[in-house]
Design a protein around this motif. Structure first.
Motif, PDB file in Angstrom:
ATOM      1  N   UNK A  99     123.618  -2.413 -11.999  1.00  0.00           N
ATOM      2  CA  UNK A  99     124.100  -3.871 -11.515  1.00  0.00           C
ATOM      3  C   UNK A  99     123.892  -3.670  -9.822  1.00  0.00           C
ATOM      4  N   UNK A 100     124.154  -2.478  -9.286  1.00  0.00           N
ATOM      5  CA  UNK A 100     124.143  -2.821  -7.772  1.00  0.00           C
ATOM      6  C   UNK A 100     123.032  -1.990  -7.040  1.00  0.00           C
ATOM      7  N   UNK A 101     122.295  -1.107  -7.919  1.00  0.00           N
ATOM      8  CA  UNK A 101     121.292  -0.492  -7.483  1.00  0.00           C
ATOM      9  C   UNK A 101     120.085  -1.199  -6.542  1.00  0.00           C
ATOM     10  N   UNK A 102     119.994  -2.516  -6.661  1.00  0.00           N
ATOM     11  CA  UNK A 102     118.889  -3.205  -5.867  1.00  0.00           C
ATOM     12  C   UNK A 102     119.545  -3.240  -4.340  1.00  0.00           C
ATOM     13  N   UNK A 103     120.667  -3.551  -4.218  1.00  0.00           N
ATOM     14  CA  UNK A 103     121.341  -3.694  -2.938  1.00  0.00           C
ATOM     15  C   UNK A 103     121.858  -2.374  -2.446  1.00  0.00           C
ATOM     16  N   UNK A 104     121.997  -1.294  -3.236  1.00  0.00           N
ATOM     17  CA  UNK A 104     122.404  -0.075  -2.823  1.00  0.00           C
ATOM     18  C   UNK A 104     121.730   0.957  -3.259  1.00  0.00           C
ATOM     19  N   UNK A 117     131.947   8.803 -17.521  1.00  0.00           N
ATOM     20  CA  UNK A 117     131.447   8.957 -16.159  1.00  0.00           C
ATOM     21  C   UNK A 117     129.774   8.306 -16.152  1.00  0.00           C
ATOM     22  N   UNK A 118     129.240   9.211 -17.014  1.00  0.00           N
ATOM     23  CA  UNK A 118     127.814   8.676 -17.193  1.00  0.00           C
ATOM     24  C   UNK A 118     127.586   7.216 -17.684  1.00  0.00           C
ATOM     25  N   UNK A 119     128.601   6.531 -18.524  1.00  0.00           N
ATOM     26  CA  UNK A 119     128.548   5.176 -18.665  1.00  0.00           C
ATOM     27  C   UNK A 119     128.716   4.254 -17.463  1.00  0.00           C
ATOM     28  N   UNK A 120     129.843   4.840 -16.472  1.00  0.00           N
ATOM     29  CA  UNK A 120     130.035   4.089 -15.624  1.00  0.00           C
ATOM     30  C   UNK A 120     128.887   4.359 -14.425  1.00  0.00           C
ATOM     31  N   UNK A 121     128.475   5.504 -14.211  1.00  0.00           N
ATOM     32  CA  UNK A 121     127.271   5.766 -13.236  1.00  0.00           C
ATOM     33  C   UNK A 121     126.023   4.691 -13.488  1.00  0.00           C
ATOM     34  N   UNK A 122     125.718   4.934 -14.824  1.00  0.00           N
ATOM     35  CA  UNK A 122     124.466   4.043 -15.342  1.00  0.00           C
ATOM     36  C   UNK A 122     124.946   2.420 -14.983  1.00  0.00           C
ATOM     37  N   UNK A 136     131.298   0.493  -0.754  1.00  0.00           N
ATOM     38  CA  UNK A 136     130.850  -0.705  -0.031  1.00  0.00           C
ATOM     39  C   UNK A 136     131.694  -2.002   0.214  1.00  0.00           C
ATOM     40  N   UNK A 137     131.758  -2.942   0.947  1.00  0.00           N
ATOM     41  CA  UNK A 137     132.706  -3.950   1.137  1.00  0.00           C
ATOM     42  C   UNK A 137     132.516  -4.804  -0.320  1.00  0.00           C
ATOM     43  N   UNK A 138     133.552  -5.182  -0.867  1.00  0.00           N
ATOM     44  CA  UNK A 138     133.734  -5.768  -1.859  1.00  0.00           C
ATOM     45  C   UNK A 138     133.270  -5.221  -2.989  1.00  0.00           C
ATOM     46  N   UNK A 174     122.385   8.970  -6.814  1.00  0.00           N
ATOM     47  CA  UNK A 174     123.689   9.262  -7.513  1.00  0.00           C
ATOM     48  C   UNK A 174     123.450   9.651  -8.987  1.00  0.00           C
ATOM     49  N   UNK A 175     122.735   8.387  -9.546  1.00  0.00           N
ATOM     50  CA  UNK A 175     122.381   8.332 -10.876  1.00  0.00           C
ATOM     51  C   UNK A 175     121.569   9.844 -11.212  1.00  0.00           C
ATOM     52  N   UNK A 176     120.696  10.109 -10.440  1.00  0.00           N
ATOM     53  CA  UNK A 176     119.662  11.268 -10.924  1.00  0.00           C
ATOM     54  C   UNK A 176     120.756  12.802 -10.631  1.00  0.00           C
TER      55      UNK A 176
END
Length: 236
Positions: A112-117, A102-107, A195-197, A123-125
């Protein structure tokens, strides 16, 4: 056993229904993220794998997991050692397998999506704080607490029981901290609303968070409400 997944089932759908399948897919190097919209048979053939073997292992893992979830144990009267071994085998092993994954997925999702979300930073922290807390907690139980409980069960030595009872408040506070972090993650993600998409990795991350939450609630229940309560009723 009737197969739950067939060669035509899409890999993404399999992981959505059964998140634990991701561990098996990683072992076989089967792409369930970017290639999640194709039948598993295509992914199996691409890796030149034995289709019968992969599907058999997948469905056996699924069946065993369902059966384990349905299995009832009378933990109120079971030996302490049996309950502890169950916690270790089912819940501690689960965490040791899931937390790095899960650490790998969260990171990845944060990168990839942190700028828009922007909520993904929190969540990461929160997750990595939770991961550190849980890893420390597991070691304390395995190295210090559970062995003393087993020794008490064998010898009925009050000294072991007293040592265990002194730690219960600390363990319960750590459980409370775990619950608080899980609650914050749920709030930040708006109850894991995608989120959508959202891509397959994003989807799988949230599914695994819900799976983690469910497992931890059962894990903590077994310790707080059964194991610790039973020990507290012992005569010191």
């Amino acid at each position: 056993m009737n197969a739950s997944f067939t060669r035509e089932t899409k890999t993404g759908d399999i992981v959505t229904q059964f998140p634990k399948a991701s561990q098996l897919f990683k072992e076989y190097k089967i792409d369930f993220c970017c290639g999640g919209n194709r039948p598993i048979s295509e992914a199996i053939n691409e890796q030149d794998l034995n289709e019968e073997e992969v599907l058999s292992r997948l469905n056996t893992l699924y069946s065993d997991t369902i059966n384990q979830q349905d299995k009832l144990n009378n933990w109120e009267v079971a030996p302490y050692s049996q309950l502890i071994d169950y916690i270790l085998t089912i819940h501690h092993t689960y965490l040791y397998n899931l937390l790095p994954e899960l650490s790998t997925f969260v990171t990845k999702v944060y990168r990839v999506h942190g700028k828009t979300h922007p909520e993904l930073e929190q969540v990461y922290q929160l997750f990595h704080t939770l991961k550190l807390e849980l890893e420390h907690h597991l070691i304390q139980e395995e190295e210090k607490i559970f062995p003393k409980i087993k020794e008490y069960e064998k010898s009925h030595s009050l000294s072991y029981l007293k040592e265990v009872l002194k730690t219960i408040d600390t363990l319960e506070m750590e459980h409370e901290t775990t619950g608080t972090i899980l609650k914050k993650i749920r709030e930040v993600t708006n109850d894991y609303k995608l989120p959508e998409g959202a891509c397959n990795t994003y989807t799988l991350t949230y599914l695994k968070f819900e799976e983690l939450e469910s497992d931890l609630f059962e894990h903590i229940h077994l310790e707080n409400n059964i194991l610790f309560q039973r020990l507290a009723k012992e005569k010191v």
